[in-house]
Motif scaffolding. Sequence first.
Motif, PDB file in Angstrom:
ATOM      1  N   CYS A   5       0.852  -1.191   0.000  1.00  0.00           N
ATOM      2  CA  CYS A   5       0.000   0.000   0.000  1.00  0.00           C
ATOM      3  C   CYS A   5       0.889   1.242   0.000  1.00  0.00           C
ATOM      4  CB  CYS A   5      -0.904  -0.023   1.229  1.00  0.00           C
ATOM      5  SG  CYS A   5      -1.912   1.453   1.406  1.00  0.00           S
ATOM      6  N   GLU A   6       0.578   2.202  -0.868  1.00  0.00           N
ATOM      7  CA  GLU A   6       1.401   3.407  -0.985  1.00  0.00           C
ATOM      8  C   GLU A   6       1.213   4.368   0.190  1.00  0.00           C
ATOM      9  OE1 GLU A   6       2.233   5.232  -4.830  1.00  0.00           O
ATOM     10  OE2 GLU A   6       0.713   3.884  -5.666  1.00  0.00           O
ATOM     11  N   PRO A  46      -6.916  15.094  -9.642  1.00  0.00           N
ATOM     12  CA  PRO A  46      -6.880  13.766  -9.010  1.00  0.00           C
ATOM     13  C   PRO A  46      -5.448  13.225  -8.944  1.00  0.00           C
ATOM     14  CG  PRO A  46      -7.740  13.611 -11.242  1.00  0.00           C
ATOM     15  CD  PRO A  46      -7.521  15.063 -10.968  1.00  0.00           C
ATOM     16  N   VAL A  47      -5.181  12.413  -7.928  1.00  0.00           N
ATOM     17  CA  VAL A  47      -3.887  11.737  -7.810  1.00  0.00           C
ATOM     18  C   VAL A  47      -4.146  10.238  -7.823  1.00  0.00           C
ATOM     19  CG1 VAL A  47      -2.690  13.587  -6.609  1.00  0.00           C
ATOM     20  CG2 VAL A  47      -3.969  11.955  -5.285  1.00  0.00           C
ATOM     21  N   LYS A  48      -3.368   9.501  -8.636  1.00  0.00           N
ATOM     22  CA  LYS A  48      -3.537   8.056  -8.765  1.00  0.00           C
ATOM     23  C   LYS A  48      -2.618   7.355  -7.785  1.00  0.00           C
ATOM     24  CE  LYS A  48      -4.613   6.127 -12.638  1.00  0.00           C
ATOM     25  NZ  LYS A  48      -4.730   5.615 -14.011  1.00  0.00           N
ATOM     26  N   LEU A  49      -3.198   6.433  -7.003  1.00  0.00           N
ATOM     27  CA  LEU A  49      -2.440   5.675  -6.017  1.00  0.00           C
ATOM     28  C   LEU A  49      -2.915   4.226  -6.015  1.00  0.00           C
ATOM     29  CD1 LEU A  49      -2.643   8.198  -3.053  1.00  0.00           C
ATOM     30  CD2 LEU A  49      -0.594   7.660  -4.344  1.00  0.00           C
ATOM     31  N   LYS A  83       6.020  12.509  -2.643  1.00  0.00           N
ATOM     32  CA  LYS A  83       6.093  13.612  -3.602  1.00  0.00           C
ATOM     33  C   LYS A  83       4.778  14.395  -3.612  1.00  0.00           C
ATOM     34  CE  LYS A  83       5.845  13.595  -8.215  1.00  0.00           C
ATOM     35  NZ  LYS A  83       5.975  13.100  -9.568  1.00  0.00           N
ATOM     36  N   ILE A  84       3.648  13.678  -3.570  1.00  0.00           N
ATOM     37  CA  ILE A  84       2.335  14.324  -3.545  1.00  0.00           C
ATOM     38  C   ILE A  84       2.159  15.119  -2.252  1.00  0.00           C
ATOM     39  CG2 ILE A  84      -0.150  13.876  -3.483  1.00  0.00           C
ATOM     40  CD1 ILE A  84       0.465  11.406  -5.282  1.00  0.00           C
ATOM     41  N   LYS A  85       2.621  14.550  -1.128  1.00  0.00           N
ATOM     42  CA  LYS A  85       2.523  15.237   0.164  1.00  0.00           C
ATOM     43  C   LYS A  85       3.291  16.554   0.125  1.00  0.00           C
ATOM     44  CE  LYS A  85       3.489  14.711   5.087  1.00  0.00           C
ATOM     45  NZ  LYS A  85       3.891  13.807   6.165  1.00  0.00           N
TER      46      LYS A  85
END
Length: 95
Positions: A5-6, A46-49, A83-85
């Motif tokens: 899980c990311e 949107p962010v893909k995870l 990176k998104i954080k």
Amino acid sequence: MSRRCELTGKGPMVGNNVSHANNKTKRRFLPNLNDVSLMSETLGRPVKLRISASALRTVDHRGGIDAFLAKAKDDALSPNALKIKKEIAKAQASA
């Protein structure tokens, strides 16, 4: 692709299949991973995870991906989530 899980770092666990005759053979318990696009209100996109179902429920409980990442520890996050954080923190600081 790793089965991790990311957001939470949850990964495979190992255990035994136990037959009726009490024979034991090794097996793996894989996390329930899903590819999802979560809408970031700060970034406006949107962010893909690839996250576990339990992490998805936690994201909803905390009020979205922005709030989840703000409270999350950096060592549990994947490089992509980290990176998104940082992008979200930078966008909130400039706004």
